[in-house]
Enzyme design. Structure first.
Site, PDB file in Angstrom:
ATOM      1  N   CYS A  74      -4.141  -1.290  -2.378  1.00 40.72           N
ATOM      2  CA  CYS A  74      -4.284   0.153  -2.544  1.00 40.72           C
ATOM      3  C   CYS A  74      -5.118   0.360  -3.807  1.00 40.72           C
ATOM      4  CB  CYS A  74      -2.898   0.776  -2.698  1.00 40.72           C
ATOM      5  SG  CYS A  74      -2.910   2.528  -3.103  1.00 40.72           S
ATOM      6  N   ASN A  75      -6.340   0.851  -3.631  1.00 41.95           N
ATOM      7  CA  ASN A  75      -7.239   1.040  -4.781  1.00 41.95           C
ATOM      8  C   ASN A  75      -6.633   2.000  -5.793  1.00 41.95           C
ATOM      9  OD1 ASN A  75     -10.202  -0.060  -3.866  1.00 41.95           O
ATOM     10  ND2 ASN A  75      -9.034   0.676  -2.121  1.00 41.95           N
ATOM     11  N   THR A  76      -5.908   3.003  -5.296  1.00 41.90           N
ATOM     12  CA  THR A  76      -5.338   4.030  -6.167  1.00 41.90           C
ATOM     13  C   THR A  76      -4.237   3.443  -7.043  1.00 41.90           C
ATOM     14  OG1 THR A  76      -5.795   5.564  -4.368  1.00 41.90           O
ATOM     15  CG2 THR A  76      -4.405   6.372  -6.138  1.00 41.90           C
ATOM     16  N   ASP A 119       0.863  -1.189   0.000  1.00 37.70           N
ATOM     17  CA  ASP A 119       0.000   0.000   0.000  1.00 37.70           C
ATOM     18  C   ASP A 119       0.898   1.236   0.000  1.00 37.70           C
ATOM     19  OD1 ASP A 119      -2.348   1.559   0.066  1.00 37.70           O
ATOM     20  OD2 ASP A 119      -2.179   1.807   2.230  1.00 37.70           O
ATOM     21  N   SER A 120       0.319   2.370  -0.386  1.00 39.21           N
ATOM     22  CA  SER A 120       1.071   3.618  -0.322  1.00 39.21           C
ATOM     23  C   SER A 120       1.441   3.942   1.126  1.00 39.21           C
ATOM     24  CB  SER A 120       0.224   4.754  -0.892  1.00 39.21           C
ATOM     25  OG  SER A 120      -0.985   4.854  -0.157  1.00 39.21           O
ATOM     26  N   CYS A 170     -11.061   3.094  -0.670  1.00 42.32           N
ATOM     27  CA  CYS A 170      -9.663   3.382  -0.339  1.00 42.32           C
ATOM     28  C   CYS A 170      -9.383   2.662   0.968  1.00 42.32           C
ATOM     29  CB  CYS A 170      -9.458   4.891  -0.162  1.00 42.32           C
ATOM     30  SG  CYS A 170      -7.853   5.314   0.555  1.00 42.32           S
ATOM     31  N   THR A 171      -8.309   1.902   1.016  1.00 44.17           N
ATOM     32  CA  THR A 171      -8.083   1.068   2.201  1.00 44.17           C
ATOM     33  C   THR A 171      -7.862   1.905   3.473  1.00 44.17           C
ATOM     34  OG1 THR A 171      -5.786   0.828   1.412  1.00 44.17           O
ATOM     35  CG2 THR A 171      -7.295  -1.011   1.029  1.00 44.17           C
ATOM     36  N   GLY A 175      -3.005   9.521  -3.896  1.00 46.21           N
ATOM     37  CA  GLY A 175      -4.217  10.108  -4.493  1.00 46.21           C
ATOM     38  C   GLY A 175      -3.989  11.471  -5.118  1.00 46.21           C
TER      39      GLY A 175
HETATM   40  N1  DGL Z   1      -4.794   3.133   0.559  1.00 44.17           N
HETATM   41  C1  DGL Z   1      -4.790   3.796  -0.728  1.00 44.17           C
HETATM   42  C2  DGL Z   1      -6.037   3.399  -1.525  1.00 44.17           C
HETATM   43  O1  DGL Z   1      -6.642   2.383  -1.244  1.00 44.17           O
HETATM   44  C3  DGL Z   1      -4.581   5.267  -0.476  1.00 44.17           C
HETATM   45  C4  DGL Z   1      -4.031   5.981  -1.624  1.00 44.17           C
HETATM   46  C5  DGL Z   1      -3.235   7.236  -1.302  1.00 44.17           C
HETATM   47  O2  DGL Z   1      -2.095   7.110  -0.890  1.00 44.17           O
HETATM   48  O3  DGL Z   1      -3.770   8.319  -1.557  1.00 44.17           O
HETATM   49  O4  DGL Z   1      -6.429   4.052  -2.459  1.00 44.17           O
END
Ligand code: DGL
Length: 263
Positions: A70-72, A7-8, A182-183, A40
């Protein structure tokens, strides 16, 4: 061999914990790209570059499967990653639009909240086009929650006013389900419940963890009880640096605990 979870930042811990529950014999490497969070607000090109570097690291560490929690990053880069690293399963989390529309809307509308990149992305648009035949899905970009989560700010006194303002055009009575796309947003379920009372809240972590299990079964990659070792169950890595600092590990532990309490 470990399963890599990316994840980010710390949002993917929610998926990691689901995976730990349903794959008790596995060991994991959790990679948080803390140097570049929040994704994001980055460009798609930047995100692809960052996540490519992270996957490269995890592959070099011997990971046998990778979850982009991470959805993004999924929105921006999973197609690229699957092509480049075609020798191992790559599972990418996506907003749970399909179950929301097909099973949870209860005749009402569906609200999807995610980062600006995910909301604007082609992937989400295509997902919605595929399942939203009756045009019941609305989307909203929430840009601040990732920063709040990374800073450890979860206080409802701060988060609820932010959400009230960001969601002021959406009447909770019209909605049957809220999709956390978003997680990081999973850590704010208590505030979402206050702002959207009576609306069911779902996210993609269970689906992603289950799909990881399915893919690993298909590829014959599942560990068994015999593979259990004394090694740490999860190794945490921040932008390529293994986390050894006690305070940082305690912070991660607190977040995992918070998520368990909210679920
Ligand atoms: N956890 C990421 C997601 O699911 C966050 C993305 C971000 O860093 O903005 O999109």
């Amino acid at each position: 061999m470990r399963v890599g979870v990316f994840d980010s930042g710390l949002g993917g811990l929610t998926v990691l914990n689901k995976a730990l529950d349903i794959l008790p014999d596995e060991h994991f490497l959790y990679f948080a790209d803390v140097d570049h969070v929040p994704y994001g607000e980055k460009t798609r090109e930047q995100i692809v570059e960052f996540v490519d570097g992270a996957v490269d690291y995890m592959v070099n560490e011997g990971c046998k499967a990778i979850v982009i929690a991470c959805n993004t990053a999924t929105s921006a880069g999973v197609d690229f990653l699957r092509e480049k690293y075609d020798f191992l399963p790559i599972i990418g989390i996506e907003p749970a639009v399909k179950p929301a529309v097909l099973h949870f809307s209860g005749g009402k509308r569906v609200l999807v909240v995610a980062t600006p990149i995910t909301v604007k992305g082609e992937k989400l648009k295509r997902l919605i086009e595929t399942y939203d035949k009756d045009h019941i899905v609305d989307t909203v970009a929430l840009s601040e929650l990732v920063n709040y989560a990374e800073k450890g700010i979860f206080d409802t006194d701060i988060i609820v006013p932010y959400l009230h303002d960001a969601l002021k055009n959406f009447n909770p009575d019209d909605y049957g389900v809220l999709v956390l796309g978003c997680t990081h947003f999973n850590f704010f379920k208590d505030s979402f419940k206050i702002v959207m009372p009576g609306v069911q809240i779902i996210d993609g972590s269970t689906g992603s963890a289950s799909y990881l299990k399915t893919r690993m079964e298909e590829e014959g990659l599942l560990a068994t009880k015999e593979d259990r070792t004394e090694e740490e169950k999860v190794i945490y890595v921040e932008s390529g640096r293994p986390v050894t600092d006690k305070a940082e590990l305690e912070k991660i532990d607190r977040l995992c605990k918070r998520w368990r309490e909210l679920n």
